[in-house]
Design a protein around this motif. Structure first.
Motif, PDB file in Angstrom:
ATOM      1  N   MET A   1      30.701  44.531   2.034  1.00 35.74           N
ATOM      2  CA  MET A   1      29.627  43.852   2.764  1.00 35.74           C
ATOM      3  C   MET A   1      28.653  44.856   3.369  1.00 35.74           C
ATOM      4  O   MET A   1      27.425  44.665   3.307  1.00 35.74           O
ATOM      5  N   LEU A   2      29.170  45.928   3.958  1.00 35.07           N
ATOM      6  CA  LEU A   2      28.298  46.928   4.573  1.00 35.07           C
ATOM      7  C   LEU A   2      27.372  47.578   3.549  1.00 35.07           C
ATOM      8  O   LEU A   2      26.196  47.839   3.834  1.00 35.07           O
ATOM      9  N   ILE A   3      27.903  47.835   2.357  1.00 36.71           N
ATOM     10  CA  ILE A   3      27.043  48.372   1.290  1.00 36.71           C
ATOM     11  C   ILE A   3      25.956  47.359   0.946  1.00 36.71           C
ATOM     12  O   ILE A   3      24.781  47.702   0.799  1.00 36.71           O
ATOM     13  N   HIS A   4      26.351  46.090   0.860  1.00 34.46           N
ATOM     14  CA  HIS A   4      25.415  45.027   0.497  1.00 34.46           C
ATOM     15  C   HIS A   4      24.276  44.898   1.502  1.00 34.46           C
ATOM     16  O   HIS A   4      23.121  44.671   1.111  1.00 34.46           O
ATOM     17  N   ILE A   5      24.579  45.059   2.802  1.00 34.46           N
ATOM     18  CA  ILE A   5      23.539  44.864   3.818  1.00 34.46           C
ATOM     19  C   ILE A   5      22.811  46.165   4.161  1.00 34.46           C
ATOM     20  O   ILE A   5      22.025  46.211   5.108  1.00 34.46           O
ATOM     21  N   GLY A   6      23.078  47.219   3.390  1.00 37.54           N
ATOM     22  CA  GLY A   6      22.313  48.441   3.554  1.00 37.54           C
ATOM     23  C   GLY A   6      22.835  49.398   4.606  1.00 37.54           C
ATOM     24  O   GLY A   6      22.056  50.148   5.204  1.00 37.54           O
TER      25      GLY A   6
ATOM     26  N   ASN B   1      22.025  33.171   8.121  1.00 35.92           N
ATOM     27  CA  ASN B   1      22.413  34.585   8.074  1.00 35.92           C
ATOM     28  C   ASN B   1      22.578  35.130   6.663  1.00 35.92           C
ATOM     29  O   ASN B   1      22.446  36.335   6.449  1.00 35.92           O
ATOM     30  N   LYS B   2      22.932  34.278   5.714  1.00 38.15           N
ATOM     31  CA  LYS B   2      23.016  34.607   4.289  1.00 38.15           C
ATOM     32  C   LYS B   2      24.158  35.558   3.925  1.00 38.15           C
ATOM     33  O   LYS B   2      24.309  35.920   2.760  1.00 38.15           O
ATOM     34  N   VAL B   3      24.963  35.973   4.878  1.00 39.35           N
ATOM     35  CA  VAL B   3      26.103  36.851   4.615  1.00 39.35           C
ATOM     36  C   VAL B   3      27.309  36.297   5.363  1.00 39.35           C
ATOM     37  O   VAL B   3      27.235  36.035   6.571  1.00 39.35           O
ATOM     38  N   LEU B   4      28.424  36.139   4.644  1.00 41.22           N
ATOM     39  CA  LEU B   4      29.655  35.610   5.236  1.00 41.22           C
ATOM     40  C   LEU B   4      30.806  36.567   4.994  1.00 41.22           C
ATOM     41  O   LEU B   4      31.053  36.989   3.862  1.00 41.22           O
ATOM     42  N   LEU B   5      31.522  36.913   6.065  1.00 39.45           N
ATOM     43  CA  LEU B   5      32.789  37.641   5.977  1.00 39.45           C
ATOM     44  C   LEU B   5      33.871  36.636   6.353  1.00 39.45           C
ATOM     45  O   LEU B   5      33.903  36.143   7.478  1.00 39.45           O
ATOM     46  N   LYS B   6      34.769  36.353   5.419  1.00 39.68           N
ATOM     47  CA  LYS B   6      35.686  35.219   5.581  1.00 39.68           C
ATOM     48  C   LYS B   6      37.133  35.625   5.376  1.00 39.68           C
ATOM     49  O   LYS B   6      37.480  36.246   4.363  1.00 39.68           O
ATOM     50  N   SER B   7      37.978  35.239   6.321  1.00 40.53           N
ATOM     51  CA  SER B   7      39.417  35.374   6.143  1.00 40.53           C
ATOM     52  C   SER B   7      39.939  34.207   5.302  1.00 40.53           C
ATOM     53  O   SER B   7      39.261  33.187   5.154  1.00 40.53           O
ATOM     54  N   PRO B   8      41.153  34.329   4.758  1.00 41.75           N
ATOM     55  CA  PRO B   8      41.708  33.238   3.953  1.00 41.75           C
ATOM     56  C   PRO B   8      41.927  31.978   4.785  1.00 41.75           C
ATOM     57  O   PRO B   8      42.147  32.052   6.004  1.00 41.75           O
TER      58      PRO B   8
ATOM     59  N   ASP C   1      20.609  34.678  -3.269  1.00 39.99           N
ATOM     60  CA  ASP C   1      20.154  34.637  -1.881  1.00 39.99           C
ATOM     61  C   ASP C   1      21.273  34.837  -0.866  1.00 39.99           C
ATOM     62  O   ASP C   1      21.005  35.186   0.282  1.00 39.99           O
ATOM     63  N   PHE C   2      22.521  34.612  -1.274  1.00 36.14           N
ATOM     64  CA  PHE C   2      23.633  34.636  -0.331  1.00 36.14           C
ATOM     65  C   PHE C   2      24.750  35.532  -0.865  1.00 36.14           C
ATOM     66  O   PHE C   2      24.800  35.852  -2.061  1.00 36.14           O
ATOM     67  N   ALA C   3      25.662  35.920   0.043  1.00 31.92           N
ATOM     68  CA  ALA C   3      26.816  36.718  -0.351  1.00 31.92           C
ATOM     69  C   ALA C   3      27.993  36.387   0.558  1.00 31.92           C
ATOM     70  O   ALA C   3      27.815  36.160   1.764  1.00 31.92           O
ATOM     71  N   MET C   4      29.190  36.350  -0.032  1.00 32.10           N
ATOM     72  CA  MET C   4      30.406  36.093   0.726  1.00 32.10           C
ATOM     73  C   MET C   4      31.429  37.165   0.381  1.00 32.10           C
ATOM     74  O   MET C   4      31.597  37.520  -0.784  1.00 32.10           O
ATOM     75  N   PHE C   5      32.129  37.657   1.404  1.00 30.14           N
ATOM     76  CA  PHE C   5      33.098  38.733   1.224  1.00 30.14           C
ATOM     77  C   PHE C   5      34.436  38.276   1.790  1.00 30.14           C
ATOM     78  O   PHE C   5      34.503  37.800   2.933  1.00 30.14           O
ATOM     79  N   GLU C   6      35.496  38.429   0.996  1.00 30.20           N
ATOM     80  CA  GLU C   6      36.797  37.917   1.406  1.00 30.20           C
ATOM     81  C   GLU C   6      37.913  38.677   0.701  1.00 30.20           C
ATOM     82  O   GLU C   6      37.717  39.261  -0.370  1.00 30.20           O
ATOM     83  N   ALA C   7      39.101  38.672   1.329  1.00 33.19           N
ATOM     84  CA  ALA C   7      40.291  39.195   0.664  1.00 33.19           C
ATOM     85  C   ALA C   7      40.720  38.218  -0.410  1.00 33.19           C
ATOM     86  O   ALA C   7      40.364  37.036  -0.377  1.00 33.19           O
ATOM     87  N   ILE C   8      41.507  38.685  -1.381  1.00 27.66           N
ATOM     88  CA  ILE C   8      41.907  37.783  -2.463  1.00 27.66           C
ATOM     89  C   ILE C   8      43.236  37.101  -2.183  1.00 27.66           C
ATOM     90  O   ILE C   8      43.617  36.180  -2.895  1.00 27.66           O
TER      91      ILE C   8
ATOM     92  N   ALA D   1      43.499  44.265  -1.873  1.00 30.49           N
ATOM     93  CA  ALA D   1      42.326  43.964  -2.697  1.00 30.49           C
ATOM     94  C   ALA D   1      41.317  43.089  -1.961  1.00 30.49           C
ATOM     95  O   ALA D   1      41.667  42.043  -1.412  1.00 30.49           O
ATOM     96  N   GLY D   2      40.079  43.528  -1.982  1.00 28.95           N
ATOM     97  CA  GLY D   2      38.983  42.735  -1.453  1.00 28.95           C
ATOM     98  C   GLY D   2      38.107  42.220  -2.575  1.00 28.95           C
ATOM     99  O   GLY D   2      38.302  42.561  -3.746  1.00 28.95           O
ATOM    100  N   SER D   3      37.149  41.386  -2.225  1.00 27.47           N
ATOM    101  CA  SER D   3      36.242  40.868  -3.251  1.00 27.47           C
ATOM    102  C   SER D   3      34.916  40.493  -2.619  1.00 27.47           C
ATOM    103  O   SER D   3      34.818  40.259  -1.412  1.00 27.47           O
ATOM    104  N   SER D   4      33.901  40.441  -3.469  1.00 28.62           N
ATOM    105  CA  SER D   4      32.596  39.940  -3.040  1.00 28.62           C
ATOM    106  C   SER D   4      32.159  38.833  -3.972  1.00 28.62           C
ATOM    107  O   SER D   4      32.509  38.822  -5.160  1.00 28.62           O
ATOM    108  N   ASN D   5      31.425  37.885  -3.414  1.00 30.68           N
ATOM    109  CA  ASN D   5      30.841  36.776  -4.168  1.00 30.68           C
ATOM    110  C   ASN D   5      29.336  36.844  -3.953  1.00 30.68           C
ATOM    111  O   ASN D   5      28.861  36.631  -2.829  1.00 30.68           O
ATOM    112  N   ILE D   6      28.612  37.157  -5.017  1.00 34.43           N
ATOM    113  CA  ILE D   6      27.191  37.494  -4.889  1.00 34.43           C
ATOM    114  C   ILE D   6      26.326  36.438  -5.572  1.00 34.43           C
ATOM    115  O   ILE D   6      26.618  35.997  -6.690  1.00 34.43           O
ATOM    116  N   GLY D   7      25.267  36.042  -4.896  1.00 34.92           N
ATOM    117  CA  GLY D   7      24.278  35.149  -5.479  1.00 34.92           C
ATOM    118  C   GLY D   7      22.890  35.738  -5.331  1.00 34.92           C
ATOM    119  O   GLY D   7      22.708  36.878  -4.906  1.00 34.92           O
TER     120      GLY D   7
END
Length: 499
Positions: free
Chosen positions: A304-309, A81-88, A272-279, A264-270
């Motif tokens: 994440m929604l911006i990232h996936i268009g 899927n290449k996109v992860l939305l992750k809780s702590p 090919d992949f992306a991960m989105f999580e609270a800090i 505060a939220g955050s994104s981790n971008i590569g």
């Protein structure tokens, strides 16, 4: 989240339409499941066109014997899927457990951590109402490489690895982010007054790349004063780019002075992949009580929604969230009698955001992400060709020793042959031999013995291995050897008096 709940979440996943974007969701530990459920409710009601595939990571997986808190089936979902939305998540205390976040960042190449932080004055209490900054943090290198050694009875070592290619990549990403998002100023933070080679390279790379962006105001801060300024005057910053450890620290400082880490939220971008999580963390002490603020993971979901268009949906959620803050509907962490109207729980806050979908804030500027780029990532990077002339100039041999320094100097000096001669002994980076009175020094049990050939000359690996063989035969306990190189005639190692 229980196994039954996980299965229910998977069973409830809608059939994907041709435009539906599959994402992987991890409910996490502690407050993770309840804030994720609240967030997914808002996404669903806002019309996010996503297909959720749920994985389990974290404490229960650690306790099953997975040292990184993740199973192979979860990796398969992430890579598909290449996109992860992750809780702590919760990492069990004790030896042998690896950080899941660090593992994911490295395995998926998530080199850029982006943390927007701003004030929501007057609805969230803060001493800095004009604060609005973004911290872009390098995510894979530095001390977080996790390379450590116990070298002697007294000495422990953590290795700071920083690369030119990694520095170029994160700095260029930060400048491109600033341009794409209408930001005006870029601040680099490092500690190059002390770490002149590693942090010096990062600062120099910033200066070199910055020349390509003359429209962006540029400055550099030593990290300690930079952190202090974030705490005292955060409104003077716009975008900050920095190394891994520094970025981790100042991101939490920034979130705290903004009014609440929970927002505060955050994104981790590569590439090919992306991960989105609270800090924030998993807060197990308040888990299951329906009092946690879901805003951090909701803000991450907007990114994440911006990232996936899907910028229209992202803007709808963000405006509804801002309107909810304006309405004074607050969870307990930001509730104040003078600025709040109603204290609500996790579920109720999410429902209030849903109720405000389609509305816009009146005090805060309404957002419009229509022009945002989909999936902002840097171009594929290729290691630059090695062009500098690399010459072997000597070796630092580290020896465990608890006796007299002069006796060690005599023993080590006798090992020298040919032009490879002993220059100094040092202890914790300070010269200890020759011609040094060490009576006032606090010496540890490991000495650096620096062997070099004269400037302009070179040595060989064979000469160095022969030196180490003589040290072994002399009964010296050497713990490691670091080769000393020149690059285009410039020393690739720190120099001090007599070295």
């Amino acid at each position: 989240m229980t196994k039954n709940n996980l299965q229910a979440a998977q069973d409830a996943t809608p059939v994907a339409s041709p435009k539906t974007v599959p994402i992987t969701v991890a409910y996490g530990d502690g407050i993770g499941p309840e804030i994720m459920e609240a967030t997914l409710l808002v996404l669903k009601e806002a019309g996010a066109d996503i297909a959720v595939e749920t994985i389990e990571v974290g404490e229960r997986i650690y306790n099953q014997g997975a040292s990184s808190g993740i199973l192979p089936s979860a990796w398969e979902s992430l890579r598909r899927n290449k996109v992860l939305l992750k809780s702590p998540i919760t990492t069990p205390q004790g030896k042998g457990y690896k950080s899941l976040n660090v593992t994911m960042r490295k395995a998926l190449g998530l080199y850029a951590n982006i943390r927007p932080t701003q004030s929501y004055h007057p609805f969230v209490k803060t001493a800095h109402p004009k604060m609005n900054m973004v911290i872009v943090r390098e995510n894979e290198e530095d001390l977080y490489a996790g390379i450590e050694y116990h070298q002697s009875h007294d000495v422990y070592e953590s290795v700071k690895l920083i690369t030119r290619s990694g520095s170029e990549r994160i700095i260029r990403y930060a400048f491109e982010y600033a341009v794409a998002n209408g930001r005006k100023k870029m601040t680099c933070m490092s500690k190059d007054n002390i770490m002149k080679i590693s942090d010096g390279m990062f600062h120099n790379t910033f200066d070199a790349i910055g020349k390509e962006y003359p429209q962006i105001e540029q400055e550099h801060y030593i990290i300690d004063i930079g952190a202090a300024r974030i705490a005292a005057k955060p409104e003077i910053f716009d975008v900050i780019v920095t190394e891994n450890l520094y970025g981790d620290i100042i991101s939490d400082i920034a979130a705290e002075v903004s009014g609440s880490v929970g927002l505060a939220g955050s994104s981790n971008i590569g590439e090919d992949f992306a991960m989105f999580e609270a800090i924030h963390g998993s807060a197990p002490d308040i888990a299951g009580k329906n009092i946690a603020n879901p805003s951090g993971i909701l803000q991450s979901a907007v990114m994440m929604l911006i990232h996936i268009g899907q910028p229209t949906v992202a803007a709808s959620i963000q405006n509804a969230w801002l309107k909810t803050l304006e309405d004074g509907i607050h969870t307990g962490d930001i509730y104040r009698k003078e600025s709040s109207r109603e204290k609500v729980g996790t579920k109720e806050f999410a429902k209030a955001v849903v109720k405000n979908l389609g509305k816009k804030p009146t005090t805060f500027p309404a957002v419009d992400y229509q022009k945002s780029e989909k999936g902002k990532t840097a171009a594929k990077t290729v290691l630059a060709a090695a062009t500098a002339k690399k010459e072997l100039n000597g070796v630092d041999m580290y020896v465990c020793w608890t006796g007299d320094v002069n006796e060690l100097g005599t023993k080590v000096k006798a090992l020298a042959e040919g032009e490879l001669i002993l220059k100094t002994l040092s202890n914790k980076g300070l010269k200890a031999w020759p011609d040094m009175d060490t009576s006032g020094m606090h010496l540890t049990d490991q000495f650096r013995c620096r062997f070099r050939v004269p400037n302009g000359k070179t040595t060989t690996h064979a000469a160095i291995t022969a030196l180490l063989d003589r040290a072994q035969k002399a009964g010296l306990d050497f713990t490691k050897a670091e080769n000393l190189y020149f690059f285009d005639g410039i020393p690739g190692y720190t120099l001090s008096q007599g070295q």
